[in-house]
Design a protein around this motif. Structure first.
Motif, PDB file in Angstrom:
ATOM      1  N   GLY A  61      14.543  34.382  10.495  1.00 10.92           N
ATOM      2  CA  GLY A  61      13.546  35.006  11.342  1.00 10.92           C
ATOM      3  C   GLY A  61      13.161  34.187  12.544  1.00 10.92           C
ATOM      4  N   THR A  62      12.732  34.884  13.588  1.00  2.00           N
ATOM      5  CA  THR A  62      12.266  34.229  14.802  1.00  2.00           C
ATOM      6  C   THR A  62      10.747  34.147  14.836  1.00  2.00           C
ATOM      7  OG1 THR A  62      12.408  36.340  15.920  1.00  2.00           O
ATOM      8  CG2 THR A  62      14.262  34.862  16.199  1.00  2.00           C
ATOM      9  N   ALA A  63      10.080  34.885  13.934  1.00  6.26           N
ATOM     10  CA  ALA A  63       8.629  34.814  13.796  1.00  6.26           C
ATOM     11  C   ALA A  63       8.331  34.582  12.320  1.00  6.26           C
ATOM     12  CB  ALA A  63       7.967  36.097  14.284  1.00  6.26           C
ATOM     13  N   LEU A  64       7.688  33.473  12.026  1.00  4.75           N
ATOM     14  CA  LEU A  64       7.397  33.109  10.635  1.00  4.75           C
ATOM     15  C   LEU A  64       5.909  32.895  10.451  1.00  4.75           C
ATOM     16  CD1 LEU A  64      10.276  30.514  10.256  1.00  4.75           C
ATOM     17  CD2 LEU A  64      10.255  32.815   9.302  1.00  4.75           C
ATOM     18  N   ASN A  65       5.351  33.569   9.463  1.00  4.01           N
ATOM     19  CA  ASN A  65       3.949  33.392   9.088  1.00  4.01           C
ATOM     20  C   ASN A  65       3.947  32.741   7.712  1.00  4.01           C
ATOM     21  OD1 ASN A  65       1.308  33.544   8.254  1.00  4.01           O
ATOM     22  ND2 ASN A  65       1.032  35.684   8.799  1.00  4.01           N
ATOM     23  N   PHE A  66       3.793  31.429   7.679  1.00  2.00           N
ATOM     24  CA  PHE A  66       3.873  30.692   6.424  1.00  2.00           C
ATOM     25  C   PHE A  66       2.685  30.961   5.513  1.00  2.00           C
ATOM     26  CE2 PHE A  66       6.536  28.355   9.375  1.00  2.00           C
ATOM     27  CZ  PHE A  66       7.701  28.232   8.635  1.00  2.00           C
ATOM     28  N   THR A  67       1.584  31.477   6.072  1.00  2.34           N
ATOM     29  CA  THR A  67       0.415  31.771   5.240  1.00  2.34           C
ATOM     30  C   THR A  67       0.630  33.040   4.423  1.00  2.34           C
ATOM     31  OG1 THR A  67      -0.716  33.057   6.961  1.00  2.34           O
ATOM     32  CG2 THR A  67      -1.113  30.676   6.926  1.00  2.34           C
ATOM     33  N   ALA A  68       1.607  33.859   4.804  1.00  2.00           N
ATOM     34  CA  ALA A  68       1.850  35.126   4.106  1.00  2.00           C
ATOM     35  C   ALA A  68       3.143  35.121   3.292  1.00  2.00           C
ATOM     36  CB  ALA A  68       1.883  36.276   5.114  1.00  2.00           C
TER      37      ALA A  68
ATOM     38  N   GLY B  74       0.843  -1.183   0.000  1.00  4.22           N
ATOM     39  CA  GLY B  74       0.000   0.000   0.000  1.00  4.22           C
ATOM     40  C   GLY B  74       0.882   1.238   0.000  1.00  4.22           C
ATOM     41  N   SER B  75       0.317   2.348  -0.395  1.00  2.33           N
ATOM     42  CA  SER B  75       1.099   3.576  -0.401  1.00  2.33           C
ATOM     43  C   SER B  75       0.194   4.743  -0.048  1.00  2.33           C
ATOM     44  CB  SER B  75       1.756   3.798  -1.761  1.00  2.33           C
ATOM     45  OG  SER B  75       0.772   3.989  -2.754  1.00  2.33           O
ATOM     46  N   GLY B  76       0.817   5.859   0.294  1.00  3.96           N
ATOM     47  CA  GLY B  76       0.051   7.041   0.643  1.00  3.96           C
ATOM     48  C   GLY B  76       0.952   8.250   0.755  1.00  3.96           C
ATOM     49  N   LEU B  77       0.356   9.347   1.156  1.00  6.15           N
ATOM     50  CA  LEU B  77       1.093  10.595   1.302  1.00  6.15           C
ATOM     51  C   LEU B  77       0.583  11.299   2.550  1.00  6.15           C
ATOM     52  CD1 LEU B  77       3.074  12.701   0.051  1.00  6.15           C
ATOM     53  CD2 LEU B  77       1.079  13.702  -1.063  1.00  6.15           C
ATOM     54  N   PHE B  78       1.482  11.580   3.474  1.00  4.75           N
ATOM     55  CA  PHE B  78       1.154  12.337   4.676  1.00  4.75           C
ATOM     56  C   PHE B  78       1.682  13.748   4.470  1.00  4.75           C
ATOM     57  CE2 PHE B  78       2.157  14.054   8.847  1.00  4.75           C
ATOM     58  CZ  PHE B  78       1.014  13.773   9.565  1.00  4.75           C
ATOM     59  N   GLU B  79       0.848  14.757   4.734  1.00 12.19           N
ATOM     60  CA  GLU B  79       1.269  16.148   4.564  1.00 12.19           C
ATOM     61  C   GLU B  79       1.144  16.892   5.887  1.00 12.19           C
ATOM     62  OE1 GLU B  79      -1.141  17.751   1.392  1.00 12.19           O
ATOM     63  OE2 GLU B  79       0.298  17.045  -0.094  1.00 12.19           O
ATOM     64  N   LEU B  80       2.126  17.728   6.170  1.00 13.56           N
ATOM     65  CA  LEU B  80       2.124  18.567   7.359  1.00 13.56           C
ATOM     66  C   LEU B  80       2.294  20.014   6.901  1.00 13.56           C
ATOM     67  CD1 LEU B  80       2.269  18.961  10.465  1.00 13.56           C
ATOM     68  CD2 LEU B  80       4.747  18.680  10.250  1.00 13.56           C
ATOM     69  N   GLU B  81       1.247  20.809   7.099  1.00 10.54           N
ATOM     70  CA  GLU B  81       1.294  22.201   6.662  1.00 10.54           C
ATOM     71  C   GLU B  81       1.746  23.094   7.814  1.00 10.54           C
ATOM     72  OE1 GLU B  81      -1.490  25.600   4.552  1.00 10.54           O
ATOM     73  OE2 GLU B  81      -2.444  23.878   5.479  1.00 10.54           O
ATOM     74  N   LEU B  82       2.799  23.862   7.564  1.00 12.71           N
ATOM     75  CA  LEU B  82       3.275  24.826   8.547  1.00 12.71           C
ATOM     76  C   LEU B  82       2.517  26.127   8.344  1.00 12.71           C
ATOM     77  CD1 LEU B  82       7.113  24.201   8.160  1.00 12.71           C
ATOM     78  CD2 LEU B  82       5.555  23.177   9.818  1.00 12.71           C
ATOM     79  N   ARG B  83       2.046  26.720   9.434  1.00 15.91           N
ATOM     80  CA  ARG B  83       1.301  27.986   9.323  1.00 15.91           C
ATOM     81  C   ARG B  83       2.008  29.124  10.039  1.00 15.91           C
ATOM     82  NH1 ARG B  83      -5.022  26.283   9.532  1.00 15.91           N
ATOM     83  NH2 ARG B  83      -4.909  24.881   7.749  1.00 15.91           N
ATOM     84  N   TYR B  84       2.280  28.963  11.321  1.00 16.37           N
ATOM     85  CA  TYR B  84       2.909  30.023  12.109  1.00 16.37           C
ATOM     86  C   TYR B  84       3.965  29.426  13.017  1.00 16.37           C
ATOM     87  CZ  TYR B  84      -1.477  32.300  10.852  1.00 16.37           C
ATOM     88  OH  TYR B  84      -2.550  32.782  10.160  1.00 16.37           O
ATOM     89  N   PHE B  85       5.011  30.185  13.245  1.00 16.66           N
ATOM     90  CA  PHE B  85       6.037  29.795  14.209  1.00 16.66           C
ATOM     91  C   PHE B  85       6.598  31.065  14.822  1.00 16.66           C
ATOM     92  CE2 PHE B  85      10.523  29.301  15.262  1.00 16.66           C
ATOM     93  CZ  PHE B  85      10.452  28.290  16.194  1.00 16.66           C
ATOM     94  N   GLN B  86       6.745  31.047  16.145  1.00 15.46           N
ATOM     95  CA  GLN B  86       7.346  32.195  16.814  1.00 15.46           C
ATOM     96  C   GLN B  86       8.282  31.708  17.903  1.00 15.46           C
ATOM     97  OE1 GLN B  86       4.676  35.263  17.976  1.00 15.46           O
ATOM     98  NE2 GLN B  86       6.283  36.514  18.860  1.00 15.46           N
ATOM     99  N   ASN B  87       9.498  32.196  17.850  1.00 16.22           N
ATOM    100  CA  ASN B  87      10.509  31.901  18.858  1.00 16.22           C
ATOM    101  C   ASN B  87      10.657  33.177  19.689  1.00 16.22           C
ATOM    102  OD1 ASN B  87      12.797  31.378  20.343  1.00 16.22           O
ATOM    103  ND2 ASN B  87      13.993  30.599  18.621  1.00 16.22           N
ATOM    104  N   GLU B  88       9.769  33.342  20.662  1.00 13.82           N
ATOM    105  CA  GLU B  88       9.683  34.590  21.436  1.00 13.82           C
ATOM    106  C   GLU B  88      10.964  34.939  22.168  1.00 13.82           C
ATOM    107  OE1 GLU B  88       6.325  33.995  23.986  1.00 13.82           O
ATOM    108  OE2 GLU B  88       4.885  34.380  22.370  1.00 13.82           O
ATOM    109  N   LYS B  89      11.708  33.958  22.593  1.00 10.08           N
ATOM    110  CA  LYS B  89      12.915  34.229  23.379  1.00 10.08           C
ATOM    111  C   LYS B  89      14.176  34.298  22.524  1.00 10.08           C
ATOM    112  CE  LYS B  89      11.107  32.194  27.615  1.00 10.08           C
ATOM    113  NZ  LYS B  89      11.340  31.181  28.664  1.00 10.08           N
ATOM    114  N   SER B  90      14.063  34.036  21.231  1.00  9.92           N
ATOM    115  CA  SER B  90      15.224  34.040  20.315  1.00  9.92           C
ATOM    116  C   SER B  90      16.337  33.117  20.802  1.00  9.92           C
ATOM    117  CB  SER B  90      15.767  35.456  20.115  1.00  9.92           C
ATOM    118  OG  SER B  90      14.815  36.245  19.456  1.00  9.92           O
TER     119      SER B  90
END
Length: 120
Positions: free
Chosen positions: A85-92, A14-30
């Motif tokens: 970057g320490t703050a990433l908005n993947f939707t933009a 059998g086969s398939g495809l798993f997808e993981l969508e990144l949307r937002y990431f923030q590293n507040e403390k850098s």
């Protein structure tokens, strides 16, 4: 005495495809994964200053009640290129670094070895 039939199975796949969508990431403390300032610099209060170079590693494995980060990724892993970057908005994000694809994709295939089925 009961009759038992034996059937030989060549292969199950059998086969398939798993997808993981990144949307937002923030590293507040850098800070990095060792909890040190990414830039190596801090202000007088000890807060990190500067930005981080971020990358992600996603590991797809079988279910574990307690996650073991030292065991191999059963179905593969994906590592992104370095993203600024320490703050990433993947939707933009419009322009992405070469080699970066969102969603992250894990194609997988399953193969079970030949076996016998016993039927009464």
């Amino acid at each position: 005495m009961a009759d038992v039939a034996v059937k030989q199975i060549l292969m199950v796949a059998g086969s398939g495809l798993f997808e993981l969508e990144l949307r937002y990431f923030q590293n507040e403390k850098s800070i990095d994964y060792n909890e040190r300032c990414c830039s190596g610099k801090a202000d007088t209060l000890g807060r990190c200053i500067g930005t981080c170079k971020t990358r992600f590693r996603a590991c797809l494995k079988h279910y574990q009640a307690t996650i073991d980060t030292t065991s191999p990724c059963t179905f593969g892993d994906v590592i992104t290129p370095v993203l600024e970057g320490t703050a990433l908005n993947f939707t933009a994000i419009t322009g992405t670094p070469e080699g970066f694809v969102n969603p992250l994709r894990f194609p997988f295939e399953f193969h079970w070895p030949p076996g016998k089925i016993y039927v009464k």
